[in-house]
Design an enzyme around this catalytic site. Structure first.
Site, short mmCIF file in Angstrom:
data_model
loop_
_atom_site.label_atom_id
_atom_site.label_comp_id
_atom_site.label_asym_id
_atom_site.label_seq_id
_atom_site.Cartn_x
_atom_site.Cartn_y
_atom_site.Cartn_z
N GLU A 2 0.85 -1.21 0.00
CA GLU A 2 0.00 0.00 0.00
C GLU A 2 0.87 1.24 0.00
O GLU A 2 1.97 1.24 0.56
CB GLU A 2 -0.86 0.03 1.27
CG GLU A 2 -2.15 -0.76 1.16
CD GLU A 2 -3.25 0.05 0.47
OE1 GLU A 2 -2.95 1.05 -0.19
OE2 GLU A 2 -4.43 -0.34 0.62
N ASP A 3 0.36 2.31 -0.62
CA ASP A 3 1.08 3.58 -0.54
C ASP A 3 0.85 4.23 0.82
O ASP A 3 1.77 4.67 1.49
CB ASP A 3 0.63 4.52 -1.69
CG ASP A 3 -0.89 4.61 -1.81
OD1 ASP A 3 -1.59 3.86 -1.11
OD2 ASP A 3 -1.38 5.44 -2.60
N ASP A 43 -4.82 5.19 5.78
CA ASP A 43 -5.36 6.38 6.45
C ASP A 43 -6.38 5.88 7.49
O ASP A 43 -6.01 5.43 8.56
CB ASP A 43 -5.98 7.24 5.35
CG ASP A 43 -6.55 8.55 5.82
OD1 ASP A 43 -6.37 8.86 6.98
OD2 ASP A 43 -7.19 9.26 5.02
N PHE A 50 -2.44 15.98 4.50
CA PHE A 50 -2.67 15.34 3.20
C PHE A 50 -1.36 15.42 2.41
O PHE A 50 -0.81 16.50 2.22
CB PHE A 50 -3.80 16.02 2.43
CG PHE A 50 -4.28 15.15 1.31
CD1 PHE A 50 -5.23 14.17 1.52
CD2 PHE A 50 -3.73 15.27 0.03
CE1 PHE A 50 -5.65 13.34 0.50
CE2 PHE A 50 -4.14 14.44 -1.00
CZ PHE A 50 -5.10 13.47 -0.77
N ARG A 71 1.62 12.95 -8.79
CA ARG A 71 2.18 11.61 -8.58
C ARG A 71 3.65 11.52 -8.94
O ARG A 71 4.39 10.72 -8.39
CB ARG A 71 1.42 10.58 -9.43
CG ARG A 71 -0.01 10.33 -9.00
CD ARG A 71 -0.51 9.04 -9.63
NE ARG A 71 -1.95 8.93 -9.66
CZ ARG A 71 -2.69 8.44 -8.67
NH1 ARG A 71 -2.13 8.05 -7.56
NH2 ARG A 71 -4.00 8.36 -8.80
P1 IMP Z 1 -8.24 4.72 3.84
O1 IMP Z 1 -9.26 3.76 3.34
O2 IMP Z 1 -8.85 5.86 4.60
O3 IMP Z 1 -7.12 4.07 4.62
O4 IMP Z 1 -7.65 5.44 2.57
C1 IMP Z 1 -6.67 4.93 1.82
C2 IMP Z 1 -6.56 5.63 0.50
O5 IMP Z 1 -6.88 7.02 0.58
C3 IMP Z 1 -5.13 5.57 0.06
O6 IMP Z 1 -4.88 4.39 -0.68
C4 IMP Z 1 -4.95 6.82 -0.73
O7 IMP Z 1 -5.25 6.59 -2.07
C5 IMP Z 1 -5.97 7.79 -0.16
N1 IMP Z 1 -5.29 8.73 0.78
C6 IMP Z 1 -5.44 8.80 2.11
N2 IMP Z 1 -4.66 9.77 2.62
C7 IMP Z 1 -4.00 10.29 1.56
C8 IMP Z 1 -3.02 11.34 1.45
O8 IMP Z 1 -2.57 11.97 2.42
N3 IMP Z 1 -2.58 11.60 0.21
C9 IMP Z 1 -3.01 10.93 -0.91
N4 IMP Z 1 -3.92 9.95 -0.84
C10 IMP Z 1 -4.42 9.63 0.39
#
Ligand code: IMP
Length: 483
Positions: free
Chosen positions: A398-399, A402, A451, A464
């Site tokens: 995963e990148d 959150d 963010f 990106r």
């Molecule tokens: P989660 O389901 O809330 O954990 O969100 C995960 C996804 O939200 C990640 O795979 C990212 O694509 C996007 N995301 C969450 N925070 C960021 C951020 O700070 N920058 C860019 N994308 C984010």
């Protein structure tokens, strides 16, 4: 006539007063240095903080010392009174004859005779030092030592308070002005920031350094270049010192006569001080320098909308190599590993990580989309992986994690296919916003609730391709989900 007890009491009273009246650590430390000097009937005082690598003592407050003495350069903490690093109070009877003094000739020229140094401790760890200087030979008494130790304790409390304010400013987004003040003491050098620059280009350069999170000191040291009758008649003061790169920087202007003079001074400086690493820099050269030091080629200008670099390209690559070592070690006995990346944010991380894995891997990708909005947002797989993972060792890449909702959904999707093992590796972990209870096996960096973009991460499909991870201006986005 005041007794030493009266003087010490008065000094403590003054220090408490100023500590309670301003948020600027620079002002507070200067005032502390002044009050100590007066109370001890000394001739000068310096408050130092250790840099983040604990290698150098950086001056954060002074009183009564000449410019030349102050500009003798950052002190190497291990060479300069090393007992301080062991938490001891140190006295120097005669500075010009003491082997521990790094610039004895400057001490002699400036008529510094005796020195009292006390560590500034936080929970038993050294974070800085207070040094008192006298011109006359002086035997420091127990009362002197008790006094300076008490002031050192006050310093620790003030530094802690500054940190707390910084934290509160982030959490509760206090007014911009207060937040700026509270953020000022972020690093030892931050509290040394000048109120004014000699030239606007220097201010611009300082902003660029801040953007790239490069620690800097403005004009921290003057190098004597020419002497007449034992007196310095020509000096050279480079504009900046970057402790992290151990590099002095002199900015150039486009005016030829000035460039010629600077070149001459620089040649002389290199002859006299061959150990000094210095560069004459025009603005465009700065970006070449950034590329050389691993900040990536894309630094031509401040990236629109990005406030600050959080992790440089070099930092990311270093961390990825460490992660890859751990993963290779943990899966050493497995026949092979399946890496599954979630598009698109993971592209940079996945390609760099897999090149450092020393075991057979196969890779696969999946894509997801988000429907709805607010609380009713749902995740849906729009492209599943191509091969079966039943009985395979699977590592999800995963990148960023959150809230963890996306990963939670993906993990339950994959667990249903009975892999031999299923683990998670994420480059970034925004733990402060976690809602789903998931465990992350490999984490690159835990990041604050900001963010972030770059190195694969996007905002509305952009950013990106930045080679670093930067913080997006909060005003720019409300909430973003992958494209
Ligand atoms: P989660 O389901 O809330 O954990 O969100 C995960 C996804 O939200 C990640 O795979 C990212 O694509 C996007 N995301 C969450 N925070 C960021 C951020 O700070 N920058 C860019 N994308 C984010």
């Amino acid at each position: 006539m005041r007794t030493f007890k009266d003087r010490y009491y008065l000094a403590l009273k003054q220090v408490s007063k100023i500590a309670n009246s301003t948020l600027s650590l620079r002002k507070i430390f200067d005032s502390i240095a002044k009050n100590i000097t007066k109370a001890m009937q000394a001739n000068g005082c310096c408050v130092f903080l250790l840099d983040h690598k604990k290698e150098y003592l950086i001056i954060v407050g002074t009183y009564g010392l000449s410019d030349i003495y102050l500009r003798k350069g950052p002190l190497n903490a291990h060479k300069s009174l090393p007992e301080i690093l062991a938490g001891k109070v140190v006295t120097v009877a005669n500075a010009s004859k003491d082997k521990r003094i790094q610039h004895p000739q400057v001490a002699e020229e400036q008529r510094v005779h005796s020195i009292l140094g006390a560590p500034i401790l936080r929970e038993g760890e050294i974070i800085g030092e207070i040094r008192v200087y006298t011109r006359e030979p002086r035997q420091f008494s127990k009362a002197d030592i008790d006094f300076i130790n008490s002031i050192a304790d006050v310093n620790t409390v003030l530094i802690e308070r500054a940190k707390l304010q910084q934290l509160l400013a982030r959490r509760y987004k206090v007014s911009e002005k207060k937040a700026k003040l509270a953020q000022a003491p972020q690093s030892p050098t931050a509290s040394l920031r000048p109120t004014e620059f000699v030239h606007p280009s220097e201010e611009q350069f300082a902003k660029l350094l801040d953007f790239y999170c490069i620690e800097w000191l403005y004009e921290p040291r003057s190098f004597p270049l020419r002497w007449e009758n034992n007196t310095v008649v020509e000096m050279f003061t480079p504009d900046f010192y970057l402790p992290g790169l151990n590099l002095y920087i002199e900015l150039t202007t486009l005016q030829q006569p000035l460039i010629t003079t600077k070149n001459r001074k620089l040649r002389l400086l290199k002859e006299l001080y061959p150990e000094i690493n210095i560069k004459l820099l025009a603005k465009n050269d700065f970006f070449k320098l950034l590329a050389k030091y691993g900040y990536g080629p894309q630094g031509k200008a401040k990236i629109e909308g990005v406030n600050q670099v959080l992790y440089t390209h070099t930092q990311i690559q270093r961390r990825i190599r460490t992660l890859a070592r751990h993963i290779s070690h943990d899966y050493a006995s497995s026949e092979r590993l399946v890496l599954v990346g979630v598009l698109k944010g993971v592209v940079c991380f996945m390609t760099d990580l897999m090149q450092h894995l020393s075991l057979p891997v196969i890779i696969d990708f999946m894509s997801i989309s988000y429907y709805g909005g607010g609380d009713s947002q749902v995740v849906k797989i729009t492209k599943d992986i191509d091969s079966s993972i039943t009985g395979q060792h699977v590592l999800m890449i995963e990148d960023i994690v959150d809230t963890g909702m996306t990963l939670n959904y993906i993990l339950s999707h994959f667990s249903a296919q009975n892999p031999a093992s299923l683990r998670v590796c994420t480059l970034l972990d925004k733990r402060a916003r976690r809602l789903a209870n998931i465990s992350l096996d490999y984490v690159g960096f835990e990041i604050p609730d900001e963010f972030v973009v770059g190195y694969g991460l996007d905002y509305k499909g952009e950013y990106r391709n930045l080679p670093f991870i930067g913080i997006l201006q909060p005003e720019l986005f409300k909430e973003s989900k992958p494209q």
